[in-house]
Write an enzyme that holds these catalytic residues in place. Sequence first.
Site, PDB file in Angstrom:
ATOM      1  CG  MET A   2      -2.327   0.373   0.827  1.00  0.00           C
ATOM      2  SD  MET A   2      -3.468   0.228   2.167  1.00  0.00           S
ATOM      3  CE  MET A   2      -4.961   0.781   1.399  1.00  0.00           C
ATOM      4  CB  CYS A   3       3.101   3.225   0.339  1.00  0.00           C
ATOM      5  SG  CYS A   3       4.311   1.962   0.747  1.00  0.00           S
ATOM      6  N   GLY A   4       1.325   5.490   1.454  1.00  0.00           N
ATOM      7  CA  GLY A   4       0.662   6.752   1.129  1.00  0.00           C
ATOM      8  C   GLY A   4       1.720   7.775   0.760  1.00  0.00           C
ATOM      9  NE  ARG A  47      -2.697   4.828   0.205  1.00  0.00           N
ATOM     10  CZ  ARG A  47      -3.463   4.138  -0.633  1.00  0.00           C
ATOM     11  NH1 ARG A  47      -4.769   4.180  -0.519  1.00  0.00           N
ATOM     12  NH2 ARG A  47      -2.927   3.419  -1.587  1.00  0.00           N
TER      13      ARG A  47
END
Lengths: 301, 238
Positions: free
Chosen positions: A1-3, A32
């Site tokens: 994911m990651c933001g 995230r």
Amino acid sequence: MCGIVGLFAKSSAVEERLGEHLAAMLVQMSSRGPDSAGVAVYRDPALPGWSKLTLYTTSLHEDWHGVRDALRDAFGACDEPSVRSSHAVLVVEADADVAESWVRSNRPDLRVMSAGEVIEIYKETGLPEEFAAEFQLEDFSGTHALGHTRMATESRVTTEGSHPFSTGLDLCLVHNGSLSNHNRLRESLRREGIEFQTENDTEVAAGYLAWRLHEGASLEEALDGCLADLDGFYTFAVGTADGFAVLRDPIACKPAVLAETDDWVAMSSEWRSIAVLPGAADARAWEPAPGVVYVWEKATV
Amino acid sequence: MAVATTETAELEVVDLETTSVRELNQRLHDLAGAVPGRHRFRILNPSGAHALACGLDAEIEVEIEGHVGYYCAGMNKLATVRVHGNASTGIAENLMSGQVIVEGNASQSAGATGRGGLLVVRGDVSSRCGISMKGIDIVVGGSVGHMSAFMAQTGCLVVCGDAGDALGDSIYEARLYVRGTVTGLGADCVEKEMRDEHVAQVAGLVVAAGIDADASDFRRYGSARELYNFKIDNAGAY
């Protein structure tokens, strides 16, 4: 994911409160990326002939004044260290690449997070909210900034594996996605003389950009090259001394939203981060098209 | 939650600055089976929150004042949900019936897997609009991105603007109508004759969507039905 988040100030009011806005955006991306967080802030340009290094230590009792004294001995002049948690910014009377090389040779225990005239990079493991408090992000003013919240998929959760990755002087990259050809590409880039410090896929993308830029490509050309040479899913945000750029892979599975008002340009993985900015409700908002390079720079805004 | 009374239905105003998404959704779920047309909601400060007004099962009206996050109005039955802003990924995913209207733009996978009802987006929709649609009707006032109607099974996708690359890839029996240009058709998707029944179908859908468009301007695309069965001649391709 990651933001990922990016904020580019178009008014002095937003410049003054850049860190406060950045922290609010980053905290919204906690779900995230709860593993680690990081920011690149472009602020307080060094005087001509001087440069800025952001250094990271694993020591709990780092003697930053000793580091300053050693830099003074080597280059003649170095300002007081500006210490935030495990990081310190040192402004030294030397070219950025020369000062960076000196640290790598003489203090291999320290890690150079960034080098240049305006960039500062801070990153650590832990929740974005804790990171923002620990590094007192709210104090920062600046012209533009990028941020990242990480949910690790390709490599370990470490400070070194956190984003942003510096890709050269005053350059940095944050990434949401995963690259599938990073091992082979890392080997090719090593043969071209690019150094890697982790097994992280994003560092390979950063190294690729550094290599293309070193070969003479413009930022736009280098990002266009990503479309041909990087295999995988990505939304990238790239910071430069003058602005930032955004690119999504042609399949565009990874989210991105852009928004603009008279006072700022913002990008984020999700609207939640932009909703916290002043005037967001009336901002022009759109989704960046796949495989298209978007660039904002001081000269053009 | 402030309560006001109108002539037709009770209007409840819910401010998401002071009410959680979970409380809001529970309030809406509690109305399952309610008398049709008796409940209206106005949701303030959505601020991109995810999963707003999901899983509704009553003939109620929900107006959301602002931009919404992922999967807004997913799995909706009977209710009418109107977003006065933009919608993120998966608006009206698996719509069963009722209507979802987005006044702005919508992100990826709008109306994905929808089984019935009507999704209207007045602006543009990005990639994978109507992916695996199974009976939903989707009317887009603007354009749709790449891979729209991928593996679409049944229902209609009406696009008043343009369609991106690989439209209708591996399509089954859904009907695709596009007024503007199509960057490219996906595997087994072909242009088909626009007969009177199709003009009538588009005319009905744009009227239902409240969009002013001349149905005779649209072109129709659908399945060539060449991928339905395994062909031994293609074995070498696998």
